[in-house]
Design a protein around this motif. Structure first.
Motif, short mmCIF file in Angstrom:
data_model
loop_
_atom_site.label_atom_id
_atom_site.label_comp_id
_atom_site.label_asym_id
_atom_site.label_seq_id
_atom_site.Cartn_x
_atom_site.Cartn_y
_atom_site.Cartn_z
N THR A 1 14.14 23.40 -14.49
CA THR A 1 14.99 24.57 -14.67
C THR A 1 14.23 25.89 -14.65
N THR A 2 12.90 25.84 -14.82
CA THR A 2 12.15 27.07 -15.06
C THR A 2 10.94 27.19 -14.14
N THR A 3 10.77 28.37 -13.56
CA THR A 3 9.55 28.73 -12.82
C THR A 3 8.95 29.92 -13.55
N ALA A 4 7.69 29.82 -13.94
CA ALA A 4 7.12 30.87 -14.79
C ALA A 4 5.68 31.18 -14.42
N MET A 5 5.25 32.38 -14.80
CA MET A 5 3.85 32.76 -14.64
C MET A 5 3.56 33.93 -15.56
N PHE A 6 2.30 34.09 -15.94
CA PHE A 6 1.81 35.30 -16.59
C PHE A 6 1.10 36.12 -15.51
N TRP B 1 -1.75 33.70 -14.29
CA TRP B 1 -2.02 32.47 -15.04
C TRP B 1 -0.77 31.61 -14.98
N LEU B 2 -0.94 30.38 -14.49
CA LEU B 2 0.20 29.50 -14.22
C LEU B 2 0.33 28.38 -15.23
N PRO B 3 1.53 27.80 -15.35
CA PRO B 3 1.74 26.66 -16.26
C PRO B 3 0.82 25.50 -15.89
N GLY B 4 0.28 24.84 -16.90
CA GLY B 4 -0.57 23.68 -16.67
C GLY B 4 -2.02 24.01 -16.40
N THR C 1 20.49 31.89 -10.62
CA THR C 1 19.05 32.00 -10.87
C THR C 1 18.74 33.39 -11.39
N ILE C 2 18.09 33.45 -12.55
CA ILE C 2 17.81 34.74 -13.17
C ILE C 2 16.31 34.88 -13.41
N LEU C 3 15.87 36.12 -13.40
CA LEU C 3 14.47 36.44 -13.68
C LEU C 3 14.37 37.15 -15.01
N ILE C 4 13.54 36.62 -15.89
CA ILE C 4 13.30 37.24 -17.18
C ILE C 4 11.88 37.76 -17.17
N ASN C 5 11.70 39.06 -17.48
CA ASN C 5 10.35 39.60 -17.55
C ASN C 5 10.23 40.54 -18.74
N ALA C 6 9.23 41.41 -18.74
CA ALA C 6 8.89 42.13 -19.96
C ALA C 6 9.86 43.20 -20.42
N LYS C 7 10.94 43.43 -19.69
CA LYS C 7 11.91 44.42 -20.15
C LYS C 7 13.05 43.79 -20.95
N SER C 8 13.08 42.45 -21.02
CA SER C 8 14.12 41.76 -21.78
C SER C 8 13.66 41.57 -23.23
N THR D 1 9.67 34.80 -15.70
CA THR D 1 10.30 33.49 -15.67
C THR D 1 11.58 33.52 -14.86
N TRP D 2 11.68 32.60 -13.91
CA TRP D 2 12.92 32.38 -13.19
C TRP D 2 13.58 31.14 -13.77
N ILE D 3 14.83 31.24 -14.18
CA ILE D 3 15.54 30.11 -14.78
C ILE D 3 16.74 29.73 -13.92
N GLU D 4 16.85 28.45 -13.60
CA GLU D 4 18.01 27.94 -12.89
C GLU D 4 19.13 27.71 -13.90
#
Length: 313
Positions: free
Chosen positions: A265-270, A165-168, A291-298, A282-285
């Motif tokens: 700044t952000t690339t995201a998806m569910f 599921w994507l933004p928008g 560039t970092i990736l945030i996912n369900a372990k954070s 989520t990838w954040i610039e």
């Protein structure tokens, strides 16, 4: 063989979470963003959205199965190949070079195999002009539209998501047509055909989302929307509003939830895993951290800490 029934809430549902780097592949490809009757897509060709964010082409999830190819969309600037939509997830094509995506005589977009048999199509039944084109947009929406007006969508991939599921993208149900959007897990890590887990809006007008196992039993629900979060996902209220915002709409025509991200700044998806777990990835610039990736372990605390570090002056 029927899978083992899950016993508890899938960990990480609707949560951001891990940190991995990804590489930016230089300037966007010069590939076109449009498929038409005169310009079909086949073989190793691909479409690239105008701003270079997304690509559409053929991919192979299992390198040991050379006769199983899928038409998919993926992030064009992330080094790890990450499909976010698949057209023919239950019907792979066997011969990449003799298959093609094109526009049929009735104006629908169609994927043909080597025998010219339709494998997947948009299947619009109302009368439309055959002067239509398929366009991949920077939102990751793949649309069918009149060639003379590509802002008027006759069909869109946002209405038929796979396991992402994507933004928008509206995630809900149309009360007029009865159409419901849902995400469905893969069968396995190398087989994108529909699996045993689904996430969709509760059809009982309870303003919540439900997760089903084996297309029947409800084993988890988000709880109702409060205006800032779902009751069962209270950490949503803590996410930085500069990076992600939510929109929940209920009216006589439709009910849906939508989220938006700061695309600069952000690339995201569910993303729904094979196990039924739904992760917010989520990838954040970040100028300070790269560039970092945030996912369900954070943890939420770690997410907020990283966001603060990225926005310090």
């Amino acid at each position: 063989m029927e899978p083992t029934r899950p016993r508890s809430r899938p960990v990480g549902v609707l949560l951001p979470c891990l940190l991995l780097a990804f590489c930016i592949h230089g300037p966007p490809s010069l590939a076109l963003d449009t498929v038409s009757r005169d310009q079909p897509l086949s073989g190793g060709q691909r479409l690239v959205s105008q701003g270079g964010r997304f690509a559409l082409g053929f991919f192979q999830p299992d390198v040991t199965a050379p006769d199983r190819w899928y038409l998919a969309i993926w992030y064009n600037k992330i080094s790890k190949h990450t499909p976010v939509w698949i057209a023919n997830r239950g019907r792979p094509i066997s011969d990449l070079n003799s298959s093609k995506l094109t526009i049929s005589e009735d104006g629908n977009m169609v994927l043909l195999d080597r025998l010219e048999s339709p494998i997947w199509a948009t299947n619009i039944t109302r009368n439309i002009s055959n002067s239509t084109v398929g366009v991949i947009l920077d939102t990751d929406n793949f649309v069918l539209a009149p060639a003379s007006n590509t802002t008027y969508f006759l069909w869109q991939s946002f209405d038929e998501p796979t396991n992402v599921w994507l933004p928008g993208a509206k995630f809900g149900w149309n009360k007029v047509t009865g159409h419901t959007t849902r995400i469905i897990s893969w069968e396995s890590s190398i087989d994108p055909s529909p699996g045993y887990y689904t996430l969709e809006m509760d059809p009982d007008d309870s303003n919540q989302y439900i997760q089903r196992w084996n297309n029947s039993e409800v084993y988890w629900a988000t709880g109702k929307w409060t205006g800032t979060m779902f009751i069962g996902v209270p950490e949503m209220a803590s996410y930085p509003k500069a990076e992600v915002t939510y929109e929940f709409v209920v009216n006589d025509q439709e009910s849906y939830f939508m989220y938006h991200t700061n695309v600069t700044t952000t690339t995201a998806m569910f993303h729904m895993e094979v196990s039924g777990q739904v992760e917010a990835v989520t990838w954040i610039e970040c100028a300070r951290l790269g560039t970092i990736l945030i996912n369900a372990k954070s943890t939420v605390q770690r997410v907020l800490c990283l966001w603060f570090l990225c926005h310090m002056y």
